[in-house]
Write a protein that holds these residues in place. Structure first.
Motif, PDB file in Angstrom:
ATOM      1  N   GLY A  52       0.805  -1.220   0.000  1.00 37.26           N
ATOM      2  CA  GLY A  52       0.000   0.000   0.000  1.00 37.26           C
ATOM      3  C   GLY A  52       0.835   1.267   0.000  1.00 37.26           C
ATOM      4  N   ALA A  53       0.186   2.356   0.356  1.00 33.10           N
ATOM      5  CA  ALA A  53       0.843   3.652   0.461  1.00 33.10           C
ATOM      6  C   ALA A  53       0.253   4.371   1.668  1.00 33.10           C
ATOM      7  CB  ALA A  53       0.630   4.476  -0.804  1.00 33.10           C
ATOM      8  N   ILE A  54       1.025   5.274   2.233  1.00 37.63           N
ATOM      9  CA  ILE A  54       0.547   5.969   3.433  1.00 37.63           C
ATOM     10  C   ILE A  54       1.111   7.378   3.477  1.00 37.63           C
ATOM     11  CG2 ILE A  54       2.427   5.174   4.949  1.00 37.63           C
ATOM     12  CD1 ILE A  54       0.173   4.718   7.089  1.00 37.63           C
TER      13      ILE A  54
ATOM     14  N   GLU B 230      -6.497   6.962  -4.993  1.00 36.41           N
ATOM     15  CA  GLU B 230      -7.749   7.008  -4.214  1.00 36.41           C
ATOM     16  C   GLU B 230      -8.025   5.671  -3.529  1.00 36.41           C
ATOM     17  OE1 GLU B 230     -10.183  10.580  -6.512  1.00 36.41           O
ATOM     18  OE2 GLU B 230     -10.776   8.485  -6.859  1.00 36.41           O
ATOM     19  N   ALA B 231      -7.641   4.577  -4.180  1.00 32.72           N
ATOM     20  CA  ALA B 231      -7.793   3.253  -3.548  1.00 32.72           C
ATOM     21  C   ALA B 231      -6.920   3.173  -2.291  1.00 32.72           C
ATOM     22  CB  ALA B 231      -7.409   2.156  -4.533  1.00 32.72           C
ATOM     23  N   CYS B 232      -5.751   3.783  -2.357  1.00 34.35           N
ATOM     24  CA  CYS B 232      -4.870   3.818  -1.175  1.00 34.35           C
ATOM     25  C   CYS B 232      -5.527   4.642  -0.070  1.00 34.35           C
ATOM     26  CB  CYS B 232      -3.512   4.418  -1.516  1.00 34.35           C
ATOM     27  SG  CYS B 232      -2.555   3.403  -2.642  1.00 34.35           S
TER      28      CYS B 232
ATOM     29  N   LEU C 216      -8.580   4.745   5.084  1.00 37.72           N
ATOM     30  CA  LEU C 216      -9.814   5.006   5.827  1.00 37.72           C
ATOM     31  C   LEU C 216     -10.356   3.723   6.452  1.00 37.72           C
ATOM     32  CD1 LEU C 216     -11.765   7.298   6.512  1.00 37.72           C
ATOM     33  CD2 LEU C 216     -13.066   6.725   4.466  1.00 37.72           C
ATOM     34  N   LEU C 217     -10.256   2.622   5.713  1.00 36.71           N
ATOM     35  CA  LEU C 217     -10.698   1.323   6.250  1.00 36.71           C
ATOM     36  C   LEU C 217      -9.909   0.968   7.503  1.00 36.71           C
ATOM     37  CD1 LEU C 217     -11.120  -1.101   3.209  1.00 36.71           C
ATOM     38  CD2 LEU C 217     -12.837  -0.498   4.904  1.00 36.71           C
TER      39      LEU C 217
END
Lengths: 241, 140
Positions: free
Chosen positions: A75-77, A121-123, A128-129
């Motif tokens: 992922g990304a953060i 946006e998926a990241c 958010l999840l």
């Protein structure tokens, strides 16, 4: 020198998007060779880890911390638009190697490509999840089950059964005292699920550890899997810098 | 600064805090023990109310016991008789766990003695320890 794209988000982008990002992507140097040290990262950058984990920590005025979200190579953060995470602190765990991009630059580039915008946006959705799941977990589940969950998720993100972390580091992630982690780690060792050395945790029996964890690990994995290429092997690509 | 160990009696066994933590004095160590107990009890239901913690000094000599039933906030809503029963049960369970752990230690030591006497490789070693594990219930 080209960067090996082990981060699944970057590796999943079409070459045209990578070409847009490449001039602004920089690799975060890994100051230590492995080890449990934490490296504080720049708050106005988004990180795409290739190795190690980047965590977003909340810090209270008293200095207490708790992990809000984290990302590995899946992922990304960071302050992914439209999130403003200026109150948090980004720290690395282990031998961190990540591509970083200034959030202002990322916003500009996102306007130039629909596929890139969708990927970022998926990241943001995944972030958010995590925030939602961590809110549920912290509010409803005992630390006895939160610790195994954290260990499983760290292992997932590192794609390794060895986690380079001290009990102090894990206590900071869970928002509890080090003694609390020591006692619960002792229990997990007694049942043969893990072995905790001075600065590394080795998972011996993943199924046993999962049986001690709350349901948040499985729930989050399933939900994030629908949004991010979590289990997909990273294609072998590289990009400049 | 002195170092204190916070050993947890839970689920029929003693979980050892081998490293310990530095605290300014016994009062600070007690506050730390209460904070750890509160963290362990949070969202854990009634099960943890019967746990206890033995706080020991640098030499691992027991200083006092902290009974979770005494610091469980949820018990405040119960009638005094119920609170007293929980406190009494917590203390009895503490005594029982100490006896069980001492018995286990004796069994392990016996195995070691037999192994030595028969010249067999020493495959077992003592995991239970003395000192803090022998703390008497009610010494808080």
């Amino acid at each position: 020198m080209p960067i090996r794209l082990e981060n699944h988000i970057l590796a999943g982008l079409p070459p045209s998007d990578l070409a847009l990002l490449a001039p602004s992507l920089h690799v975060v140097p890994s100051p230590q060779n492995g080890g449990p040290q934490q490296h504080e990262l720049e708050r106005d950058h988004v990180y795409f880890p290739h190795e190690g984990i980047v965590s977003l920590l909340a810090i209270t005025p008293d200095g207490d911390t708790i992990e809000m979200a984290s990302a590995g190579r899946d992922g990304a953060i960071g302050p992914i638009p439209p999130f403003d995470l200026q109150d948090g602190v980004l720290v690395g765990l282990g031998a961190l190697r990540a591509s970083q991009i200034a959030v202002a630059r990322l916003q500009l580039v996102m306007g130039e490509s629909e596929t890139l915008r969708a990927a970022i946006e998926a990241c943001g959705d995944a972030l958010l999840l995590q925030l939602r799941q961590n809110l549920v977990c912290g509010g409803l589940h005992p630390v006895e089950h939160r610790l195994p969950r954290w260990l499983l998720e760290a292992a997932d993100r590192l794609q390794s059964d060895v986690i380079p972390a001290t009990q102090e580091t894990v206590a900071q992630r869970l928002g509890v005292r080090r003694t609390t982690v020591t006692l619960l780690a002792s229990k997990l060792q007694e049942i043969g699920a893990i072995r905790w050395g001075r600065s590394r945790i080795e998972i011996f029996d993943r199924a046993l550890l999962a049986s001690e964890a709350c349901t948040c690990h499985a729930a989050l994995r399933d939900r994030m899997g629908a949004r991010l290429p979590v289990d997909r092997p990273a294609p072998q690509k590289s990009v400049g810098r | 600064m002195p170092r204190f160990h916070f050993h947890l009696r839970a689920a029929g066994t003693i979980l050892h805090d081998d490293d310990g933590s530095e605290c300014a004095d016994v009062g600070t160590a007690r506050a730390h023990a209460v904070a750890v107990a509160s963290q362990l009890m949070r969202n854990a239901g009634g099960r943890t109310r019967l746990w206890s913690m033995c706080v020991a000094d640098e030499e691992d000599e027991a200083l006092f016991n902290l009974f979770f039933a005494d610091v469980a906030a949820r018990l405040d809503n119960h009638p005094p008789a119920m609170q007293e029963l929980a406190a009494k049960t917590c203390r009895r369970l503490t005594e029982l766990i100490d006896v069980m752990c001492a018995a286990r230690r004796t069994v392990v030591e016996s195995h070691m003695l037999i192994a030595r006497a028969t010249g067999k490789p020493q495959l077992v070693f003592a995991r239970e320890r003395g000192g803090a594990a022998q703390a008497l219930a009610g010494s808080a």
